[in-house]
Design a protein around this motif. Sequence first.
Motif, mmCIF file in Angstrom:
data_model
loop_
_atom_site.group_PDB
_atom_site.id
_atom_site.type_symbol
_atom_site.label_atom_id
_atom_site.label_comp_id
_atom_site.label_asym_id
_atom_site.label_seq_id
_atom_site.Cartn_x
_atom_site.Cartn_y
_atom_site.Cartn_z
ATOM 1 N N SER A 184 0.818 -1.184 -0.029
ATOM 2 C CA SER A 184 -0.037 -0.036 -0.071
ATOM 3 C C SER A 184 0.833 1.231 -0.061
ATOM 4 C CB SER A 184 -0.837 -0.021 1.043
ATOM 5 O OG SER A 184 -1.516 1.376 1.265
ATOM 6 N N ARG A 185 0.418 2.306 -0.623
ATOM 7 C CA ARG A 185 1.045 3.669 -0.426
ATOM 8 C C ARG A 185 0.250 4.541 0.729
ATOM 9 N NH1 ARG A 185 5.016 5.453 -3.634
ATOM 10 N NH2 ARG A 185 5.375 4.307 -5.469
ATOM 11 N N TYR A 186 -0.204 3.929 1.632
ATOM 12 C CA TYR A 186 -0.987 4.738 2.844
ATOM 13 C C TYR A 186 -0.153 5.703 3.391
ATOM 14 C CZ TYR A 186 -3.019 5.256 7.303
ATOM 15 O OH TYR A 186 -3.348 5.904 8.698
ATOM 16 N N THR A 244 2.453 22.183 10.923
ATOM 17 C CA THR A 244 2.716 21.230 10.087
ATOM 18 C C THR A 244 1.538 21.017 9.051
ATOM 19 O OG1 THR A 244 1.911 19.602 11.578
ATOM 20 C CG2 THR A 244 4.132 19.900 11.798
ATOM 21 N N PHE A 245 1.731 20.320 7.815
ATOM 22 C CA PHE A 245 0.752 20.291 6.898
ATOM 23 C C PHE A 245 0.610 18.722 6.312
ATOM 24 C CE2 PHE A 245 2.710 24.578 7.098
ATOM 25 C CZ PHE A 245 1.792 25.300 7.122
ATOM 26 N N TRP A 246 -0.989 18.453 5.997
ATOM 27 C CA TRP A 246 -1.117 16.953 5.889
ATOM 28 C C TRP A 246 -2.079 17.068 4.915
ATOM 29 C CZ3 TRP A 246 1.771 13.310 8.523
ATOM 30 C CH2 TRP A 246 2.605 13.869 9.538
ATOM 31 N N VAL A 247 -2.049 15.972 4.058
ATOM 32 C CA VAL A 247 -3.156 15.305 3.113
ATOM 33 C C VAL A 247 -3.740 14.027 3.581
ATOM 34 C CG1 VAL A 247 -3.540 14.821 0.906
ATOM 35 C CG2 VAL A 247 -2.425 16.814 1.123
ATOM 36 N N PHE A 248 -4.967 14.399 3.907
ATOM 37 C CA PHE A 248 -5.808 12.868 4.051
ATOM 38 C C PHE A 248 -6.536 12.720 3.022
ATOM 39 C CE2 PHE A 248 -4.542 14.020 8.478
ATOM 40 C CZ PHE A 248 -4.618 12.935 9.045
ATOM 41 N N ILE A 249 -6.341 11.604 2.348
ATOM 42 C CA ILE A 249 -7.191 11.063 1.043
ATOM 43 C C ILE A 249 -8.210 9.939 1.787
ATOM 44 C CG2 ILE A 249 -7.377 9.891 -1.157
ATOM 45 C CD1 ILE A 249 -4.463 11.106 -1.801
ATOM 46 N N ASN A 259 -19.106 -0.215 6.739
ATOM 47 C CA ASN A 259 -19.797 -0.067 5.415
ATOM 48 C C ASN A 259 -20.733 1.312 5.725
ATOM 49 O OD1 ASN A 259 -20.950 -0.102 3.075
ATOM 50 N ND2 ASN A 259 -22.836 -0.816 3.630
ATOM 51 N N GLY A 260 -20.223 2.387 4.894
ATOM 52 C CA GLY A 260 -20.906 3.762 4.767
ATOM 53 C C GLY A 260 -20.172 4.574 5.672
ATOM 54 N N CYS A 261 -19.005 4.152 6.176
ATOM 55 C CA CYS A 261 -18.042 4.956 7.039
ATOM 56 C C CYS A 261 -17.025 5.836 6.350
ATOM 57 C CB CYS A 261 -17.689 4.303 8.171
ATOM 58 S SG CYS A 261 -18.926 3.680 9.000
ATOM 59 N N TRP A 262 -16.539 6.928 6.578
ATOM 60 C CA TRP A 262 -15.138 7.580 6.090
ATOM 61 C C TRP A 262 -14.040 6.858 6.695
ATOM 62 C CZ3 TRP A 262 -15.248 10.121 1.880
ATOM 63 C CH2 TRP A 262 -16.245 10.805 1.261
ATOM 64 N N GLN A 263 -13.119 6.399 5.766
ATOM 65 C CA GLN A 263 -11.733 5.859 6.288
ATOM 66 C C GLN A 263 -10.806 6.414 5.463
ATOM 67 O OE1 GLN A 263 -13.111 1.516 6.560
ATOM 68 N NE2 GLN A 263 -11.811 1.654 8.201
ATOM 69 N N SER A 264 -9.428 6.330 6.084
ATOM 70 C CA SER A 264 -8.357 6.962 5.290
ATOM 71 C C SER A 264 -7.438 5.891 4.267
ATOM 72 C CB SER A 264 -7.337 7.278 6.432
ATOM 73 O OG SER A 264 -7.777 7.979 7.366
ATOM 74 N N HIS A 265 -7.443 6.437 3.168
ATOM 75 C CA HIS A 265 -6.779 5.770 2.134
ATOM 76 C C HIS A 265 -5.399 6.200 1.901
ATOM 77 C CE1 HIS A 265 -6.388 4.253 -2.462
ATOM 78 N NE2 HIS A 265 -6.487 3.408 -1.659
ATOM 79 N N ARG A 266 -5.274 7.526 2.103
ATOM 80 C CA ARG A 266 -3.657 7.744 2.290
ATOM 81 C C ARG A 266 -3.350 8.865 3.409
ATOM 82 N NH1 ARG A 266 -3.589 3.658 -0.423
ATOM 83 N NH2 ARG A 266 -2.923 3.478 -2.575
ATOM 84 N N VAL A 267 -2.421 8.980 3.979
ATOM 85 C CA VAL A 267 -1.957 10.087 5.111
ATOM 86 C C VAL A 267 -0.916 10.203 4.732
ATOM 87 C CG1 VAL A 267 -1.974 10.818 7.459
ATOM 88 C CG2 VAL A 267 -3.619 8.947 6.663
#
Length: 282
Positions: A184-186, A244-249, A259-267
Motif C-alpha cells: 500500500s501507499r498509505y 505542519t501540513f497534511w493531506v488525508f485522502i 460500510n458507509g463510513c469515512w476511512q483513510s486511504h492515504r495520509v
Amino acid sequence: HMSQFIRSPMAALAFGASRLTPTPPSGRGVGTTRTAICSTRRFSFPSGTRGCVVFASADDTHPSRKNEKPETNSVGNKGFVKGSGVLTMDQLLEVPIKRFKPTSEECPFCRDAPVKENGSKCLGICRNPQNVPGPLIFPHEMQEVTDAVRLQINALRENDEPRSHHGVQVMWEFSVESGNMERSRYFGMTSDMYHYDHFIGKSLKFFGPLVRNKGVTKFCDVSEMDDGRTMVKVEVADDVNKPTFWVFIMVKRSFGKYNGCWQSHRVVQTDANFHSEYLEFI
C-alpha cells in the motif's frame, strides 16, 4: 579368568561366537564389555559369591528400553530428536512437521470466509496481535469526512491514553487497507499493511509530528478528486506549536463492518503548499 563367569552352555556359545572388545572400567570394581551383537556387564560381588554374565540385546527398540531417556552424548548428533533420541532416516521422515499457518487459516472466524474484493478473507474480528481490546474511537456512519480526520489527529495527540499507542490503533482502525496482503501507499511510500506491529513502528516514524500535537489549526481545503476519493488538506500544530501540513485522502467504505463510513486511504505530510513527492503516486 573370564571363563569362571560363564555358567550356561548357551552363554558359552554366545561368548565364543564373537570377539569381545573391552572398555575401560567406569568405576571401581565395575566394567563393561560389548560385542557387535550383544553386550555383557561384569559387576563386583561379595566375597564367596559367584558372579555371572548377562547378555542383553543392544537394540534400542527392545521393550525394556522404550522408556529410557536418550544419552546426554547423543544430543547434537545427526538424527537426534528431542524426546526420541537418535532416529534412523526412515523414522525421521515419519516425524510430522509443524507448518506455520497464516491468520486466514488459523483464525476460527476467518478460516471459512470467502475472499472479498480487497483480496482478504479477514472479517475484522480476528484476534488482536497486541492482546488488547479494540480502540475507543472508530469509524461511524454519522461522522463527516472532516470528523473522521479530526478524530484521528486528536487520537495521536493523546497517543498513550488510555493505553500505550492507542492513538496509533485508532489510525489502524480508520485505515481502509489495514490487514491487506497487498502493498500500500498509505504512508506515501510503499509498505505492507498486514502486520499491526509493523504499522505501529511506521506510524511513529511518519506521523511523528502528529504525536502529542496541539490540535487542528484549520482545515484548508476539502475537495473531491477525479477518481471519486476526497482530499482533505489540514494544518496541525506539533508538540512545540510548529505548523505542519497534511493531506488525508479519504474514501467511504462500501462493504464490511464500516460500510458507509469515512476511512483513510492515504495520509501524507506535505510542505506549506501541500506538495509532496508522493502525491503523484497516491
